[in-house]
Design a protein around this motif. Structure first.
Motif, PDB file in Angstrom:
ATOM      1  N   SER A   1       0.829  -1.210   0.000  1.00  0.00           N
ATOM      2  CA  SER A   1       0.000   0.000   0.000  1.00  0.00           C
ATOM      3  C   SER A   1       0.859   1.254   0.000  1.00  0.00           C
ATOM      4  CB  SER A   1      -0.925  -0.002   1.225  1.00  0.00           C
ATOM      5  OG  SER A   1      -1.744  -1.134   1.242  1.00  0.00           O
ATOM      6  N   LEU A   2       1.881   1.276   0.839  1.00  0.00           N
ATOM      7  CA  LEU A   2       2.778   2.435   0.886  1.00  0.00           C
ATOM      8  C   LEU A   2       3.502   2.628  -0.438  1.00  0.00           C
ATOM      9  CD1 LEU A   2       4.253   1.914   4.464  1.00  0.00           C
ATOM     10  CD2 LEU A   2       2.806   3.814   3.729  1.00  0.00           C
ATOM     11  N   ALA A   3       3.945   1.519  -1.028  1.00  0.00           N
ATOM     12  CA  ALA A   3       4.671   1.626  -2.293  1.00  0.00           C
ATOM     13  C   ALA A   3       3.787   2.154  -3.413  1.00  0.00           C
ATOM     14  CB  ALA A   3       5.249   0.265  -2.671  1.00  0.00           C
ATOM     15  N   LEU A   4       2.549   1.652  -3.492  1.00  0.00           N
ATOM     16  CA  LEU A   4       1.667   2.041  -4.590  1.00  0.00           C
ATOM     17  C   LEU A   4       1.056   3.424  -4.392  1.00  0.00           C
ATOM     18  CD1 LEU A   4      -0.209  -1.317  -5.293  1.00  0.00           C
ATOM     19  CD2 LEU A   4       1.690  -0.320  -6.560  1.00  0.00           C
ATOM     20  N   GLN A   5       0.882   3.847  -3.149  1.00  0.00           N
ATOM     21  CA  GLN A   5       0.243   5.131  -2.900  1.00  0.00           C
ATOM     22  C   GLN A   5       1.234   6.283  -2.783  1.00  0.00           C
ATOM     23  OE1 GLN A   5      -2.820   5.897  -3.100  1.00  0.00           O
ATOM     24  NE2 GLN A   5      -2.572   8.042  -2.501  1.00  0.00           N
ATOM     25  N   ARG A   6       2.419   6.012  -2.287  1.00  0.00           N
ATOM     26  CA  ARG A   6       3.380   7.083  -2.021  1.00  0.00           C
ATOM     27  C   ARG A   6       4.424   7.263  -3.116  1.00  0.00           C
ATOM     28  NH1 ARG A   6      -0.023   8.703   0.902  1.00  0.00           N
ATOM     29  NH2 ARG A   6       0.110   8.970   3.172  1.00  0.00           N
ATOM     30  N   PHE A   7       4.499   6.333  -4.066  1.00  0.00           N
ATOM     31  CA  PHE A   7       5.521   6.417  -5.107  1.00  0.00           C
ATOM     32  C   PHE A   7       4.871   6.209  -6.476  1.00  0.00           C
ATOM     33  CE2 PHE A   7       7.556   4.819  -1.266  1.00  0.00           C
ATOM     34  CZ  PHE A   7       8.608   5.712  -1.116  1.00  0.00           C
TER      35      PHE A   7
ATOM     36  N   GLY B   1       4.108   0.814 -14.337  1.00  0.00           N
ATOM     37  CA  GLY B   1       3.421  -0.432 -14.027  1.00  0.00           C
ATOM     38  C   GLY B   1       2.703  -0.437 -12.698  1.00  0.00           C
ATOM     39  N   ARG B   2       2.530   0.734 -12.077  1.00  0.00           N
ATOM     40  CA  ARG B   2       1.889   0.781 -10.769  1.00  0.00           C
ATOM     41  C   ARG B   2       0.443   0.284 -10.833  1.00  0.00           C
ATOM     42  NH1 ARG B   2       1.332   6.389  -7.482  1.00  0.00           N
ATOM     43  NH2 ARG B   2       0.062   6.872  -9.336  1.00  0.00           N
ATOM     44  N   ASP B   3      -0.300   0.696 -11.837  1.00  0.00           N
ATOM     45  CA  ASP B   3      -1.696   0.268 -11.963  1.00  0.00           C
ATOM     46  C   ASP B   3      -1.802  -1.237 -12.195  1.00  0.00           C
ATOM     47  OD1 ASP B   3      -2.497   2.875 -11.618  1.00  0.00           O
ATOM     48  OD2 ASP B   3      -2.678   3.289 -13.764  1.00  0.00           O
ATOM     49  N   ALA B   4      -0.867  -1.783 -12.965  1.00  0.00           N
ATOM     50  CA  ALA B   4      -0.883  -3.221 -13.221  1.00  0.00           C
ATOM     51  C   ALA B   4      -0.610  -4.007 -11.940  1.00  0.00           C
ATOM     52  CB  ALA B   4       0.143  -3.579 -14.294  1.00  0.00           C
ATOM     53  N   ILE B   5       0.333  -3.519 -11.150  1.00  0.00           N
ATOM     54  CA  ILE B   5       0.640  -4.190  -9.886  1.00  0.00           C
ATOM     55  C   ILE B   5      -0.544  -4.105  -8.938  1.00  0.00           C
ATOM     56  CG2 ILE B   5       2.106  -4.093  -7.829  1.00  0.00           C
ATOM     57  CD1 ILE B   5       4.395  -3.225  -9.625  1.00  0.00           C
ATOM     58  N   SER B   6      -1.207  -2.958  -8.905  1.00  0.00           N
ATOM     59  CA  SER B   6      -2.390  -2.809  -8.056  1.00  0.00           C
ATOM     60  C   SER B   6      -3.469  -3.817  -8.435  1.00  0.00           C
ATOM     61  CB  SER B   6      -2.938  -1.381  -8.165  1.00  0.00           C
ATOM     62  OG  SER B   6      -4.091  -1.215  -7.385  1.00  0.00           O
ATOM     63  N   LEU B   7      -3.663  -4.029  -9.745  1.00  0.00           N
ATOM     64  CA  LEU B   7      -4.641  -5.019 -10.210  1.00  0.00           C
ATOM     65  C   LEU B   7      -4.240  -6.425  -9.802  1.00  0.00           C
ATOM     66  CD1 LEU B   7      -7.113  -5.844 -11.893  1.00  0.00           C
ATOM     67  CD2 LEU B   7      -5.617  -5.861 -13.905  1.00  0.00           C
ATOM     68  N   LEU B   8      -2.951  -6.743  -9.925  1.00  0.00           N
ATOM     69  CA  LEU B   8      -2.483  -8.077  -9.577  1.00  0.00           C
ATOM     70  C   LEU B   8      -2.618  -8.351  -8.080  1.00  0.00           C
ATOM     71  CD1 LEU B   8       0.721  -8.316 -11.802  1.00  0.00           C
ATOM     72  CD2 LEU B   8      -1.473  -9.463 -12.165  1.00  0.00           C
ATOM     73  N   VAL B   9      -2.472  -7.318  -7.263  1.00  0.00           N
ATOM     74  CA  VAL B   9      -2.611  -7.486  -5.816  1.00  0.00           C
ATOM     75  C   VAL B   9      -4.046  -7.808  -5.450  1.00  0.00           C
ATOM     76  CG1 VAL B   9      -2.466  -6.310  -3.594  1.00  0.00           C
ATOM     77  CG2 VAL B   9      -0.634  -6.027  -5.257  1.00  0.00           C
ATOM     78  N   VAL B  10      -4.999  -7.148  -6.099  1.00  0.00           N
ATOM     79  CA  VAL B  10      -6.416  -7.321  -5.769  1.00  0.00           C
ATOM     80  C   VAL B  10      -7.004  -8.569  -6.426  1.00  0.00           C
ATOM     81  CG1 VAL B  10      -8.695  -6.225  -5.911  1.00  0.00           C
ATOM     82  CG2 VAL B  10      -6.672  -4.831  -5.492  1.00  0.00           C
ATOM     83  N   LEU B  11      -6.392  -9.056  -7.493  1.00  0.00           N
ATOM     84  CA  LEU B  11      -6.959 -10.144  -8.286  1.00  0.00           C
ATOM     85  C   LEU B  11      -7.257 -11.424  -7.500  1.00  0.00           C
ATOM     86  CD1 LEU B  11      -7.847 -10.814 -11.153  1.00  0.00           C
ATOM     87  CD2 LEU B  11      -5.527 -11.634 -11.625  1.00  0.00           C
TER      88      LEU B  11
END
Length: 266
Positions: free
Chosen positions: A87-93, A97-107
């Motif tokens: 969460s810190l990595a995706l929200q603060r930086f 590929g951030r959106d792709a990683i966010s999708l993979l985390v929730v998948l």
């Protein structure tokens, strides 16, 4: 938006019908746990507390409860650490590929459990070549428990912004000091809510567990499935099911209260 009288009555009737369909079977299970019948029949022919006493004296049931609690605690701890860091990595930086990683985390939470179970079973046995055990169950549960922590923490980070963290950095605090004294205190209720939901999700999971547990690993849901149709075991299974419902409701209720209290304060 204001609804007319007919619309309110219709909406209330539909809501009541849905609630009856959802919760009436649970009440039937509760009634069967006190039934004198040795099968899950309706209506109960009589009332007894015998099955509750036998359930709490069952070595297999107690071992299954201990296994479920151990798996849920470890999976929740892993999910709290990894979910917070992601969460810190995706929200603060910002990075490619951030959106792709966010999708993979929730998948993992969106995929059917049987798909996740088959994939993890093949991964452990074919690719890694490790035997199925309680640790493979922990890893499997952590994959979807991370999502609950991630959703709670990233939602809180989006509301907080970065002003306080930047002020802390301007005053000379390092990254760890800022996290410990500024960020973490604001995330505590979100972490607690996410941890409670993750524990509840892991405690009553059965589909993924079935594919990733070894022959000697029996969690409480698997114990219920294995004993549901055995002679004279149905009432004991009903007792365990009632306990499982209560154990699942408590953390979900606490998580909801925490989230509601936080929104009220804000």
């Amino acid at each position: 938006m204001r609804l007319g009288r007919a619309a309110r009555i219709t909406l209330g009737a539909v809501t009541a019908l849905i609630l009856v369909v959802i919760y009436l079977p649970l009440l039937v299970v509760l009634a069967n746990s006190f039934s004198t019948s040795t099968s899950l029949s309706w209506p109960p022919p009589g009332f007894t507390l015998e099955w509750w006493g036998r359930a709490f004296q069952s070595a297999g049931a107690l071992d299954a409860v201990g296994t479920s609690v151990a798996v849920a605690v470890v999976a929740t701890a892993v999910a709290l650490v990894l979910g917070t860091l992601i969460s810190l990595a995706l929200q603060r930086f910002a990075f490619f590929g951030r959106d792709a990683i966010s999708l993979l985390v929730v998948l993992p939470i969106a995929l059917p459990g049987i798909i996740t179970g088959i994939a993890l079973n093949n991964f452990f046995r074919t690719i890694l070549g490790v035997p199925l055990s309680i640790w493979t169950v922990v890893i499997a549960h952590a994959t979807f428990c991370i999502v609950t922590v991630f959703n709670n923490v990233i939602a809180r980070l989006r509301r907080l912004g970065v002003n306080l963290e930047e002020a802390s950095a301007d005053l000379g605090a390092g990254v760890w000091t800022t996290f410990r004294l500024v960020t973490f205190p604001q995330l505590r209720s979100a972490l607690l809510a996410g941890g409670l939901l993750a524990f509840a999700l892991s405690f009553d999971e059965i589909i993924v567990t079935t594919f990733t547990a070894g022959s000697g690993v029996t969690t409480l849901p698997i114990f219920i499935l294995n004993n549901m149709f055995r002679p004279n075991q149905a009432p004991i299974v009903a007792v365990i099911a009632v306990v499982l419902v209560v154990v699942s409701i408590v953390p979900i209720y606490l998580a909801q209260r925490l989230s509601g209290s936080e929104q009220t304060r804000r």
